[in-house]
Write an enzyme that holds these catalytic residues in place. Structure first.
Site, PDB file in Angstrom:
ATOM      1  N   SER A 149     -11.087  -1.078   0.345  1.00 58.01           N
ATOM      2  CA  SER A 149     -11.198  -2.245   0.994  1.00 58.01           C
ATOM      3  C   SER A 149     -12.576  -2.199   1.553  1.00 58.01           C
ATOM      4  O   SER A 149     -13.303  -1.167   2.014  1.00 58.01           O
ATOM      5  CB  SER A 149     -10.128  -2.328   2.111  1.00 58.01           C
ATOM      6  OG  SER A 149     -10.498  -3.533   2.760  1.00 58.01           O
ATOM      7  N   TYR A 162      -4.437  -0.952   9.162  1.00 54.03           N
ATOM      8  CA  TYR A 162      -4.626  -1.221   7.797  1.00 54.03           C
ATOM      9  C   TYR A 162      -6.041  -0.532   7.611  1.00 54.03           C
ATOM     10  O   TYR A 162      -6.421   0.056   6.604  1.00 54.03           O
ATOM     11  CB  TYR A 162      -4.768  -2.470   7.700  1.00 54.03           C
ATOM     12  CG  TYR A 162      -5.313  -3.334   6.303  1.00 54.03           C
ATOM     13  CD1 TYR A 162      -4.303  -2.937   5.253  1.00 54.03           C
ATOM     14  CD2 TYR A 162      -6.874  -3.452   6.120  1.00 54.03           C
ATOM     15  CE1 TYR A 162      -4.862  -3.300   3.791  1.00 54.03           C
ATOM     16  CE2 TYR A 162      -7.016  -3.790   4.752  1.00 54.03           C
ATOM     17  CZ  TYR A 162      -5.984  -3.649   3.689  1.00 54.03           C
ATOM     18  OH  TYR A 162      -6.669  -4.325   2.426  1.00 54.03           O
TER      19      TYR A 162
END
Length: 265
Positions: A149, A162
């Site tokens: 990501s 996250y």
């Protein structure tokens, strides 16, 4: 010949969003078999859609926080399909997806941290660990493709666990590439920016200030729009195919230029 012609593919988190798009794109690219691994029952809908493209598919309900469930999914695929050629570790969850708010390091519950690390990072290792013996026997250009990501590189407000887990994905991807390289197994990762998925929509809705959340999520894009799941799927299928045969240990951004400048419009 299509990119994934005759390959046996596993996609985790394929019930919706990017995972679903990846699984369907793999079918369009000639995959012989696709396992849809997801804890959500609507993974069967993905499998049904794949079958319409002429590809064999099986939905295996998988709890990615359970080593036993992961091992069962891998072994069932290998038994039913006759091996494994491609593993796409796509599944992931976010802090705010669990807490329904935007937590910080200070007020994030410990159990939420543990669950995110389990799904986003540990499960990726376990899937790769259990799939490795089958991938190593593949004669069809075996590959693992992991979901990193932009948060692998930057901190994001409301996503402390996250972001940390996705930072770990970068190192894990490189380690897998090294450890499985002698067996001919490549491992790369894709690093999306803000993609139009149910998870992204939920993240924005959980924020106290929706406009500010939208700015945080896709304001850094040089290309001023959300990415489409199908665009990510194209990249993943490329990384899983023999067209990327000289690429391993790489993290490929698909982020509308976010990492290139890290500004805010």
């Amino acid at each position: 010949m299509k990119k994934l012609q005759d390959k046996i593919v596993i996609v985790t988190g394929a019930a919706q969003g990017m995972g679903k798009a990846i699984a369907i794109e793999a079918a369009k690219n000639g995959a012989a078999w696709i396992t849809v691994a997801d804890i959500q029952g609507k993974g069967q809908e993905t499998a049904d859609e794949i079958i319409k493209h002429g590809t064999k598919a099986m939905f295996i309900k998988t709890d990615l926080s359970s080593s036993k469930s992961i091992k069962n999914m891998i072994e069932t695929t290998a038994k039913e399909a006759g091996g494994i050629d491609v593993l796409v570790n796509n599944a992931g969850i976010t802090d705010d997806g669990i807490t329904k708010r935007a937590p910080s390091i200070m007020d994030l519950p410990e159990d939420v941290w543990d669950k995110i690390m389990s799904i986003n990072l540990k499960a990726m290792w376990l899937c790769s660990k259990y799939a490795a013996p089958y991938l190593s026997k593949s004669k069809k250009g075996p590959a693992i493709v992991n979901a990193a990501s932009t948060s692998s590189y930057f901190a994001y407000t409301g996503l402390p666990a996250y972001s940390t887990s996705k930072g770990g994905v970068v190192s894990l991807t490189r380690q897998i590439a090294l450890d499985l390289g002698e067996a001919g197994v490549r491992c790369n990762a894709y690093a999306p920016g803000a993609i139009d998925t149910p998870m992204l929509a939920a993240s924005a809705e959980n924020a106290d200030d929706l406009a500010e959340a939208q700015k945080r999520l896709w304001g850094p894009h040089i290309i001023k729009r959300l990415g489409r799941p199908e665009e990510v799927a194209d990249l993943v299928c490329f990384l899983a195919s023999d067209q990327s045969s000289f690429i391993t240990g790489a993290i490929i951004p698909i982020d509308a230029g976010t990492i290139a400048w890290r500004g805010i419009h």
